[in-house]
Design a protein around this motif. Structure first.
Motif, PDB file in Angstrom:
ATOM      1  N   SER A  14       0.839  -1.195   0.000  1.00  0.00           N
ATOM      2  CA  SER A  14       0.000   0.000   0.000  1.00  0.00           C
ATOM      3  C   SER A  14       0.874   1.245   0.000  1.00  0.00           C
ATOM      4  CB  SER A  14      -0.909  -0.002   1.238  1.00  0.00           C
ATOM      5  OG  SER A  14      -1.801   1.092   1.233  1.00  0.00           O
ATOM      6  N   VAL A  15       0.493   2.228  -0.818  1.00  0.00           N
ATOM      7  CA  VAL A  15       1.197   3.514  -0.853  1.00  0.00           C
ATOM      8  C   VAL A  15       0.157   4.622  -0.860  1.00  0.00           C
ATOM      9  CG1 VAL A  15       3.179   2.537  -2.074  1.00  0.00           C
ATOM     10  CG2 VAL A  15       1.334   3.586  -3.381  1.00  0.00           C
ATOM     11  N   ALA A  16       0.501   5.750  -0.273  1.00  0.00           N
ATOM     12  CA  ALA A  16      -0.421   6.877  -0.204  1.00  0.00           C
ATOM     13  C   ALA A  16       0.360   8.176  -0.207  1.00  0.00           C
ATOM     14  CB  ALA A  16      -1.306   6.791   1.044  1.00  0.00           C
ATOM     15  N   VAL A  17      -0.254   9.216  -0.752  1.00  0.00           N
ATOM     16  CA  VAL A  17       0.284  10.569  -0.653  1.00  0.00           C
ATOM     17  C   VAL A  17      -0.709  11.387   0.153  1.00  0.00           C
ATOM     18  CG1 VAL A  17       0.893  12.668  -1.902  1.00  0.00           C
ATOM     19  CG2 VAL A  17       1.599  10.443  -2.796  1.00  0.00           C
ATOM     20  N   MET A  18      -0.203  12.060   1.205  1.00  0.00           N
ATOM     21  CA  MET A  18      -1.071  12.778   2.129  1.00  0.00           C
ATOM     22  C   MET A  18      -0.464  14.124   2.482  1.00  0.00           C
ATOM     23  SD  MET A  18      -1.978   9.636   4.746  1.00  0.00           S
ATOM     24  CE  MET A  18      -3.323  10.519   5.532  1.00  0.00           C
ATOM     25  N   THR A  19      -1.329  15.035   2.869  1.00  0.00           N
ATOM     26  CA  THR A  19      -0.903  16.292   3.465  1.00  0.00           C
ATOM     27  C   THR A  19      -1.521  16.372   4.848  1.00  0.00           C
ATOM     28  OG1 THR A  19      -2.795  17.610   2.710  1.00  0.00           O
ATOM     29  CG2 THR A  19      -0.938  17.379   1.182  1.00  0.00           C
ATOM     30  N   THR A  20      -1.198  17.405   5.592  1.00  0.00           N
ATOM     31  CA  THR A  20      -1.790  17.572   6.913  1.00  0.00           C
ATOM     32  C   THR A  20      -3.296  17.787   6.822  1.00  0.00           C
ATOM     33  OG1 THR A  20      -1.141  19.901   6.760  1.00  0.00           O
ATOM     34  CG2 THR A  20       0.273  18.452   8.053  1.00  0.00           C
ATOM     35  N   GLU A  21      -3.784  18.187   5.645  1.00  0.00           N
ATOM     36  CA  GLU A  21      -5.205  18.457   5.481  1.00  0.00           C
ATOM     37  C   GLU A  21      -5.980  17.322   4.813  1.00  0.00           C
ATOM     38  OE1 GLU A  21      -2.895  20.643   4.120  1.00  0.00           O
ATOM     39  OE2 GLU A  21      -2.848  21.977   5.867  1.00  0.00           O
ATOM     40  N   ASP A  22      -5.297  16.461   3.986  1.00  0.00           N
ATOM     41  CA  ASP A  22      -6.082  15.577   3.133  1.00  0.00           C
ATOM     42  C   ASP A  22      -5.290  14.346   2.707  1.00  0.00           C
ATOM     43  OD1 ASP A  22      -8.314  14.775   1.751  1.00  0.00           O
ATOM     44  OD2 ASP A  22      -8.159  16.265   0.162  1.00  0.00           O
ATOM     45  N   LEU A  23      -6.027  13.280   2.372  1.00  0.00           N
ATOM     46  CA  LEU A  23      -5.484  12.122   1.673  1.00  0.00           C
ATOM     47  C   LEU A  23      -5.661  12.379   0.182  1.00  0.00           C
ATOM     48  CD1 LEU A  23      -4.523   9.171   1.310  1.00  0.00           C
ATOM     49  CD2 LEU A  23      -6.894   8.455   1.725  1.00  0.00           C
ATOM     50  N   ILE A  24      -4.553  12.553  -0.526  1.00  0.00           N
ATOM     51  CA  ILE A  24      -4.616  12.903  -1.943  1.00  0.00           C
ATOM     52  C   ILE A  24      -4.849  11.666  -2.808  1.00  0.00           C
ATOM     53  CG2 ILE A  24      -3.363  13.959  -3.865  1.00  0.00           C
ATOM     54  CD1 ILE A  24      -1.816  15.601  -1.822  1.00  0.00           C
ATOM     55  N   GLY A  25      -4.195  10.575  -2.449  1.00  0.00           N
ATOM     56  CA  GLY A  25      -4.382   9.347  -3.218  1.00  0.00           C
ATOM     57  C   GLY A  25      -3.798   8.154  -2.497  1.00  0.00           C
ATOM     58  N   GLU A  26      -4.364   6.980  -2.769  1.00  0.00           N
ATOM     59  CA  GLU A  26      -3.880   5.750  -2.134  1.00  0.00           C
ATOM     60  C   GLU A  26      -4.136   4.574  -3.060  1.00  0.00           C
ATOM     61  OE1 GLU A  26      -4.069   3.511   2.198  1.00  0.00           O
ATOM     62  OE2 GLU A  26      -5.812   4.692   1.554  1.00  0.00           O
ATOM     63  N   TYR A  27      -3.141   3.719  -3.214  1.00  0.00           N
ATOM     64  CA  TYR A  27      -3.279   2.475  -3.959  1.00  0.00           C
ATOM     65  C   TYR A  27      -2.888   1.318  -3.039  1.00  0.00           C
ATOM     66  CZ  TYR A  27      -3.752   4.862  -8.482  1.00  0.00           C
ATOM     67  OH  TYR A  27      -4.187   5.629  -9.526  1.00  0.00           O
ATOM     68  N   THR A  28      -3.708   0.282  -3.020  1.00  0.00           N
ATOM     69  CA  THR A  28      -3.459  -0.879  -2.180  1.00  0.00           C
ATOM     70  C   THR A  28      -3.695  -2.147  -2.973  1.00  0.00           C
ATOM     71  OG1 THR A  28      -4.116   0.304  -0.166  1.00  0.00           O
ATOM     72  CG2 THR A  28      -4.139  -2.102  -0.076  1.00  0.00           C
TER      73      THR A  28
END
Length: 235
Positions: A14-28
């Motif tokens: 699983s990989v994800a890109v996140m900021t302090t405000e939001d989950l931008i994208g995730e693939y699992t």
């Protein structure tokens, strides 16, 4: 702050890109391909789909273990290589803490169980209060019967998740525990749960340089144990 989160401690990649405000994208992916086949392609595809370059990343969040020795080594190599090339820190999060972070329930003991083989599990106990995840025991390797006896002393509902549920669900159900099991979408490891802890920092995160990061295994590998046994038998 923008982070890339990587989770490779079990079968799930699983990989994800996140900021302090939001989950931008995730693939699992939860399949039988090795993490060496899946992690970098997932990272590359995710970044492509959200129009992100690795130079936009401020830190790498990684599940440090415990878990699969091979999966942890591949995840560590991936995180260290990216962090070193980008000159950014690694945010190290326990894979058990990440699993616990899947569960939002505040009226239950949270008990992730990861199959450690040899009739043992990796686990720790947690409570969530006012949204914050609090760890109430250290991470450890233990057999399921001993864990059940420990849980009985809390006299509370227990919520289980992790791949150990598949192995020990019947034993748990036959005990006198008031137990519930997480739904399928919250049962396995998720990079976003690692990333959320890294960004929230409930005291469960270690910030290290790329060269200083090492996985946490909790016990020796099977190869190490077999080698030590051979040495002992030859003495």
């Amino acid at each position: 702050m923008k982070i890339l989160a990587i989770e490779s401690s079990g079968l799930t990649a699983s990989v994800a890109v996140m900021t302090t405000e939001d989950l931008i994208g995730e693939y699992t992916l939860n399949c039988k391909k090795t993490h060496s086949q899946t992690l970098m392609p997932l990272i590359e595809q995710l970044n492509k789909d959200i129009d992100l370059t690795l130079k936009d990343i401020d830190a790498i969040a990684i599940s440090e273990g415990p878990g699969s020795f091979t999966g942890l080594r591949i995840g560590a190599a991936t995180a260290k290589g990216l962090a070193f090339s980008l000159n950014i820190p690694i945010l190290s999060v326990s894979s058990i803490d990440g699993l616990a972070n899947n569960i939002l329930c505040e009226h239950s003991i949270i008990c992730p169980i990861m199959d450690a083989k040899r009739n043992q599990i990796y686990t720790a106990l947690y409570k969530r209060e006012k949204g914050q995840l609090n760890k109430i025991t250290d991470s450890k390797v233990i057999d399921i019967e001993t864990l059940i006896e420990e849980l009985k002393t809390y006299d509370q509902q227990v919520t289980f998740n992790g791949d150990g549920v598949e192995v020990y669900k019947e034993i748990i159900e036959q005990s006198s525990l008031l137990s519930v099991f997480a739904p399928k979408n919250l049962m396995k490891q998720k990079a976003s749960s690692i990333g959320d802890l890294a960004l929230s920092d409930y005291g469960l995160v270690k910030k290290v340089k790329a060269n200083d990061f090492v996985p946490v295994y909790l016990r020796k590998s099977q190869a190490e144990r077999e080698y030590e046994q051979r040495i002992k038998n030859n003495d």
